[in-house]
Design an enzyme around this catalytic site. Structure first.
Site, PDB file in Angstrom:
ATOM      1  CG  MET A 109       2.796   4.113   1.592  1.00  0.00           C
ATOM      2  SD  MET A 109       3.488   5.737   1.634  1.00  0.00           S
ATOM      3  CE  MET A 109       2.072   6.537   2.278  1.00  0.00           C
ATOM      4  N   GLY A 132       1.621  -0.977  -3.156  1.00  0.00           N
ATOM      5  CA  GLY A 132       2.927  -0.674  -3.717  1.00  0.00           C
ATOM      6  C   GLY A 132       3.399   0.753  -3.512  1.00  0.00           C
ATOM      7  CG  HIS A 162       2.991  -3.067  -9.140  1.00  0.00           C
ATOM      8  ND1 HIS A 162       3.001  -2.297 -10.279  1.00  0.00           N
ATOM      9  CD2 HIS A 162       2.802  -2.217  -8.111  1.00  0.00           C
ATOM     10  CE1 HIS A 162       2.855  -1.031  -9.940  1.00  0.00           C
ATOM     11  NE2 HIS A 162       2.730  -0.946  -8.633  1.00  0.00           N
ATOM     12  CB  CYS A 174     -28.024  20.641 -18.248  1.00  0.00           C
ATOM     13  SG  CYS A 174     -27.881  22.414 -18.476  1.00  0.00           S
ATOM     14  CE1 TYR A 219     -32.614  17.958 -15.541  1.00  0.00           C
ATOM     15  CE2 TYR A 219     -34.727  18.647 -14.613  1.00  0.00           C
ATOM     16  CZ  TYR A 219     -33.676  18.851 -15.495  1.00  0.00           C
ATOM     17  OH  TYR A 219     -33.670  19.936 -16.331  1.00  0.00           O
ATOM     18  NE  ARG A 251       3.531  -5.485   6.994  1.00  0.00           N
ATOM     19  CZ  ARG A 251       2.519  -6.330   7.094  1.00  0.00           C
ATOM     20  NH1 ARG A 251       2.200  -6.852   8.273  1.00  0.00           N
ATOM     21  NH2 ARG A 251       1.803  -6.642   6.044  1.00  0.00           N
ATOM     22  CE  LYS A 271       0.390  -2.925   4.999  1.00  0.00           C
ATOM     23  NZ  LYS A 271       1.650  -2.427   4.426  1.00  0.00           N
ATOM     24  NE  ARG A 299      -4.550  -4.975   0.189  1.00  0.00           N
ATOM     25  CZ  ARG A 299      -3.292  -4.687  -0.104  1.00  0.00           C
ATOM     26  NH1 ARG A 299      -2.639  -3.778   0.570  1.00  0.00           N
ATOM     27  NH2 ARG A 299      -2.678  -5.300  -1.077  1.00  0.00           N
ATOM     28  CB  SER A 332     -31.635  23.447 -16.616  1.00  0.00           C
ATOM     29  OG  SER A 332     -30.572  22.539 -16.742  1.00  0.00           O
TER      30      SER A 332
HETATM   31  P1  ADP Z   1       2.208  -3.879   1.128  1.00  0.00           P
HETATM   32  O1  ADP Z   1       1.266  -2.949   1.761  1.00  0.00           O
HETATM   33  O2  ADP Z   1       2.886  -3.333  -0.066  1.00  0.00           O
HETATM   34  O3  ADP Z   1       1.587  -5.213   0.909  1.00  0.00           O
HETATM   35  P2  ADP Z   1       3.418  -4.970   3.502  1.00  0.00           P
HETATM   36  O4  ADP Z   1       3.716  -4.082   4.653  1.00  0.00           O
HETATM   37  O5  ADP Z   1       2.223  -5.803   3.601  1.00  0.00           O
HETATM   38  O6  ADP Z   1       3.401  -4.095   2.171  1.00  0.00           O
HETATM   39  O7  ADP Z   1       4.690  -5.851   3.313  1.00  0.00           O
HETATM   40  C1  ADP Z   1       4.890  -6.598   2.187  1.00  0.00           C
HETATM   41  C2  ADP Z   1       5.146  -8.023   2.505  1.00  0.00           C
HETATM   42  O8  ADP Z   1       6.233  -8.129   3.377  1.00  0.00           O
HETATM   43  C3  ADP Z   1       4.036  -8.769   3.200  1.00  0.00           C
HETATM   44  O9  ADP Z   1       3.091  -9.269   2.365  1.00  0.00           O
HETATM   45  C4  ADP Z   1       4.798  -9.916   3.815  1.00  0.00           C
HETATM   46  O10 ADP Z   1       4.958 -10.911   2.878  1.00  0.00           O
HETATM   47  C5  ADP Z   1       6.105  -9.284   4.151  1.00  0.00           C
HETATM   48  N1  ADP Z   1       6.146  -8.958   5.579  1.00  0.00           N
HETATM   49  C6  ADP Z   1       5.852  -7.798   6.194  1.00  0.00           C
HETATM   50  N2  ADP Z   1       6.007  -7.911   7.523  1.00  0.00           N
HETATM   51  C7  ADP Z   1       6.418  -9.168   7.760  1.00  0.00           C
HETATM   52  C8  ADP Z   1       6.754  -9.891   8.927  1.00  0.00           C
HETATM   53  N3  ADP Z   1       6.682  -9.351  10.129  1.00  0.00           N
HETATM   54  N4  ADP Z   1       7.133 -11.163   8.783  1.00  0.00           N
HETATM   55  C9  ADP Z   1       7.198 -11.730   7.567  1.00  0.00           C
HETATM   56  N5  ADP Z   1       6.910 -11.114   6.424  1.00  0.00           N
HETATM   57  C10 ADP Z   1       6.521  -9.829   6.513  1.00  0.00           C
HETATM   58 MG    MG Z   2       0.853  -6.124   2.353  1.00  0.00          MG
HETATM   59 MG    MG Z   3       1.464  -6.337  -0.716  1.00  0.00          MG
END
Ligand code: ADP
Ligand code: MG
Ligand code: MG
Length: 870
Positions: free
Chosen positions: A102, A100, A453, A828, A848, A91, A22, A335, A761
């Site tokens: 972390m 989902g 999710h 095998c 193989y 984040r 990220k 990503r 083998s």
């Molecule tokens: P995940 O990896 O589970 O997607 P994120 O770190 O991307 O978690 O956070 C989840 C959501 O939180 C993001 O998709 C966004 O909508 C919101 N978010 C995170 N940081 C910000 C920010 N600085 N401003 C606004 N929304 C945020």
């Molecule tokens: Mg995200």
């Molecule tokens: Mg997300």
């Protein structure tokens, strides 16, 4: 001094190891000029150091964080905890995206002092209080472990009291009540007041992210996806933008192509006046991405342009998270998008056609294991027409699943352990359900869209999922769902079609998968670059035919004993085993001969000249005999023996340690007439098929050889019989004689053994068992302990241990080639279908690998990867 914090402007996309996926992508997007709210990233190294320091943040790190925070204040012209309050998110993000897993905390910097200022500045008390209640809940849940459900229950209660359907209907006054309620819930759960000091909020959140790296969910996910526990997670601190300030705001998720089918069409969902994970959590049913233009005219075209830019830049399908604040678009994440195998193939091929990537890159983009999804059955069209439809939801992740419904993840796990096929049915799923989702045959949710999710995780696992099936009413506490008055209870059978979204009553019949053009194209590319050939293990003509359909170039293992268990044959086999003298044994063997011969004919006919490796009888004989007195009695009657005599014979065959006992070539040495009969069956079958004008290439393989003299003894049985039969029938059968290398002594004296063996083998199941001294029938339990305690990172029965077992293989291969330069080398064992083991086999120059029919495509692609990664 080590640098532990990087501003987004200091990083780039290639720094995933250090900044996490990220963080690296936020940096990259910042640098290519996309609208990313500014921020900074604390490195994965800092996370690892945190664990080295007994989970304490150390002073230098705190200093570095606060100096970056200061720079952020300057950049935004705001103050963290001050006059014009700066709010931030915290984040997590490790090298590999773990959806989902972390937890993110939003809106840090809010407290009782900044609230009035924020209200004054924004003129929007509803928004400010909405953000505050979210912050208290997220901080309480993620950082302090106060159950999310406690907050949700209070929230729902207020909503219900007010008679609201949607959270957007809550007024500022309602939200004030919720804020106060949440503070009380926080205090009750934590034992202290909600922290007012923004610095404390920040540091505690950072620590929570570091700690979440080691939580159970994250560990399970990593284990399921073979991700190292040592990578650590980065922490991103980013200034907030708000999607919940009103109706010209929103938040959403989009994929640059359809992640289920691969179609080159923007695919996304968003919610107006919402924040954070609202879309993913399925709070309200989201809108389609095109509807963004309801906010203003340029929004959607701008967004499409950004999506194109990102796809061009990363040269792959992207999964993008965005927020719209007062009509302005911000990109919060990009990503590589998770996709189904079907979509993965289509996208890879289209990217090659578009000139974005070459064929090699396309091959490397597909995980061999992912192909597994394509090879499994789909619902039979006719059966579908007759099936009773319950309801239709969103086709969130393709596949066909029939099974029994369970409503709690734990129940699904238990059911799977009992050998049932659970279908997990929930209102919506959350990361706590992960283990149940892994164990489920399919997933059905009542809420949430295609980016919920459940949908995202299911697609990642290649698991069938129907999401957002709003017509059903799920009551998790009663363990049932209802639809139009009809009740479906735990244990009832249903079927899910993840490709159409239909949910059916009962079990619907399936048919074999049909492989499409994309599959054939990609496999063709794989075969062009692979050096290892792929064969299949097959004991029947049906298996052999399936293997050929999947592209096998031969059979690496036919286990003759599997044929012995079939009806009619087993009594002749038992008669042979209990025979007290050679004469009686030969008489019984003569009865088995025609069966064996006809099996081999069937396989040879299917294989049309591809090599077929046939292993002479391997298992200990007692495996074929009955153990219960009543069964022994019946057999005694059948064989015209007394119960006592038969029982004595069975007792005599009993071994303390049968896996190291009288089996493999040791049987052929004690009972040469068994090997003689099998040789006859093989050669006679070959002659019969050659006479029909079909080429044949049998390879007679002797199991469990540890000493050259053992193999010589068997050779002296096999070769003269083969010669005599060919002369009698006037047909030349090209055949090879060789051995398995599966006993450590065999591996270390392979140079000797190769004087007799024309091929080796590697039987890596036994070789692993004997090298480690781990009984493979008993090891599952304690190997799990090893895995849990980090002593092993992978089970050596799943992936070849390259250092120990692999050393023996390498040594044997080298010695074999030294003695006989054209010796043919293969594997095998079960490892023959495991991508990392295949890579190893490539590295030691085997010719193989052989695996079960359904793993053949996986092995072909893994063989290509091995060659490309060399
Ligand atoms: P995940 O990896 O589970 O997607 P994120 O770190 O991307 O978690 O956070 C989840 C959501 O939180 C993001 O998709 C966004 O909508 C919101 N978010 C995170 N940081 C910000 C920010 N600085 N401003 C606004 N929304 C945020
Ligand atoms: Mg995200
Ligand atoms: Mg997300």
């Amino acid at each position: 001094m080590a640098k532990f914090v990087y501003a987004f402007s200091e990083g780039n996309k290639d720094m995933k190891d250090l900044l996490g996926g990220k963080g690296a992508n936020l940096a990259e997007m910042t640098n290519i000029g996309l609208p990313v709210p500014p921020g900074f990233t604390i490195t994965t190294q800092a996370c690892n150091t945190y664990y080295d320091k007994d989970q304490q943040l150390w002073p230098e790190l705190k200093e570095e964080i606060f100096s970056h925070l200061k720079a952020l204040e300057e950049k935004t012209g705001k103050n963290y905890g001050g006059e014009n309050p700066l709010l931030v998110s915290v984040r997590s993000g490790s090298k590999f995206s773990m959806p989902g897993m972390m937890d993110t905390v939003l809106n840090l910097g809010m407290n009782d002092a900044t609230i009035p200022v924020l209200i004054k500045n924004s003129g929007n008390p509803r928004f400010v209080l909405d953000a505050y209640r979210r912050f208290i809940q997220m901080f309480g849940d993620v950082v302090k472990g106060v159950p999310k459900a406690n907050f949700d229950a209070f929230f729902d209660k207020i909503k219900e009291e007010k008679g609201y359907e949607f959270d957007t209907q809550l007024s500022a006054d309602d939200l004030e009540i919720i804020v106060q309620g949440f503070k009380a819930i926080y205090k009750e759960g934590v034992g202290s007041e909600f922290p007012q000091d923004p610095k404390v909020q920040l540091l505690e959140s950072v620590e929570a992210v570091f700690s979440s790296w080691d939580n159970n969910r994250a560990r399970i996910y990593r284990r399921e996806h073979n991700i190292s526990h040592k990578l650590g997670t980065g922490v991103n601190i980013q200034s907030m933008v708000f999607g919940n300030m009103g109706d010209d705001c929103g938040t959403g998720v989009a994929f640059t192509r359809d992640p289920a089918t691969g179609e080159a069409k923007l695919f996304g969902e968003f919610l107006i006046n919402a924040q954070g994970e609202d879309v993913v959590a399925g709070i309200r049913t989201p809108m389609q991405i095109e509807e963004m233009n309801r906010i203003n005219d340029h929004l959607y075209p701008d967004f499409v342009h950004i999506c194109d830019t990102l796809e061009h830049h990363y040269k792959d399908m992207q999964d993008i998270e965005f927020t719209i604040e007062n009509g302005t678009l911000y990109i919060l994440q990009t990503r590589t998008g998770k996709r189904t195998a079907h979509a993965a193939l289509k996208i890879a091929i289209e990217l090659v056609e578009a000139g974005f990537i070459d064929k090699k890159e396309a091959l490397l983009r597909i995980e061999p294991e992912q192909l597994d999804q394509l090879l499994h059955p789909t619902f039979d069209k006719k059966a579908l027409r007759e099936a009773v439809v319950i309801a239709k939801g969103l086709n969130a992740s393709p596949g066909a699943a029939s099974g029994q419904i369970f409503f709690e993840a734990n129940d699904a796990v238990k059911a799977a352990e009992e050998g049932l096929k659970p279908i997990l049915v929930r209102k919506e799923t959350s990361p706590e359900d992960l283990e149940g989702m892994i164990k489920a045959a399919g997933i059905l949710t009542a809420k949430g869209g295609r980016t919920s999710h459940a949908a995202v995780v299911a697609r990642g696992m290649g698991k069938c999922c129907v999401a957002g099936c709003e017509a059903i009413n799920v009551d998790e506490s009663k363990k049932q769902f209802t639809h139009k008055g009809k009740v479906y209870k735990e244990g009832d059978f249903i079927s899910l079609d993840g490709s159409t979204g239909y949910v059916y009553e009962g079990v619907v019949g399936t048919t074999e998968a049909t492989l499409d053009e994309d599959f054939e194209t990609l496999m063709g590319w794989a075969d062009e670059v692979a050096r290892l050939k792929v064969r299949s293990n097959a004991d029947t003509p049906q298996d052999a035919a399936q293997a050929i359909r999947f592209g096998a170039k031969g059979i690496g293992l036919t286990r003759t004993e599997h044929m012995f268990f079939q009806e009619h044959r087993i009594s002749a086999v038992r008669e042979m085993i209990v025979a007290q003298n050679v004469e009686n044994r030969v008489k019984a063997l003569d009865k088995i001969l025609p069966y064996q011969q006809s099996d081999f004919v069937g396989i040879f006919e299917v294989m049309k000249g591809f090599p077929v490796t046939i292993r002479l009888l391997d298992p200990p004989l007692h495996e074929f005999l009955p153990q219960k007195d009543s069964e022994i009695m019946a057999l005694a009657k059948e064989l015209d023996l007394s119960f006592e005599d038969l029982k004595d014979r069975i007792t005599a065959l009993h071994e303390i340690n049968p896996m190291l006992g009288h089996r493999g070539c040791r049987l052929a040495i004690s009972y040469p007439e068994i090997a003689a009969m099998q040789t006859r069956a093989i050669i006679l079958a070959a002659i019969e098929v050659i006479k029909k004008g079909i080429p044949v290439l049998p390879e007679i393989m002797v199991p469990l050889v540890g000493h050259k003299a053992e193999l010589d003894y068997v050779e002296a049985i096999v070769r003269p019989i083969a010669k005599k039969l060919m002369e009698e029938h006037g047909v030349e059968v090209p055949y090879a004689f060789g051995t398995m290398i599966e006993v450590p002594r065999g591996a270390i004296t392979a140079g000797d053994i190769a004087q007799t063996a024309e091929f080796f083998s590697f039987g890596t199941n036994d070789l692993t068992q004997m090298t480690y001294g781990f009984s493979r029938d008993d090891a599952a339990g304690f190997i799990n302990e090893y895995l849990d305690k980090g002593i092993f990172t992978v089970d050596p029965f799943v992936s070849i241990d390259p250092i120990g077992v692999g050393l023996l293989m390498d040594m044997a291969a080298k010695q074999g080639r030294e003695t006989r330069s054209d010796i043919h080398l293969g594997i095998c064992g079960e490892h023959g279908g495991d991508p990392s083991s295949i890579k190893f086999c490539h590295s030691i120059g085997l010719d193989y690998v052989s695996c079960s029919p359904y793993r053949v495509p996986i092995a072909r692609l893994a063989a290509a990867h091995a060659a490309l990664e060399e």
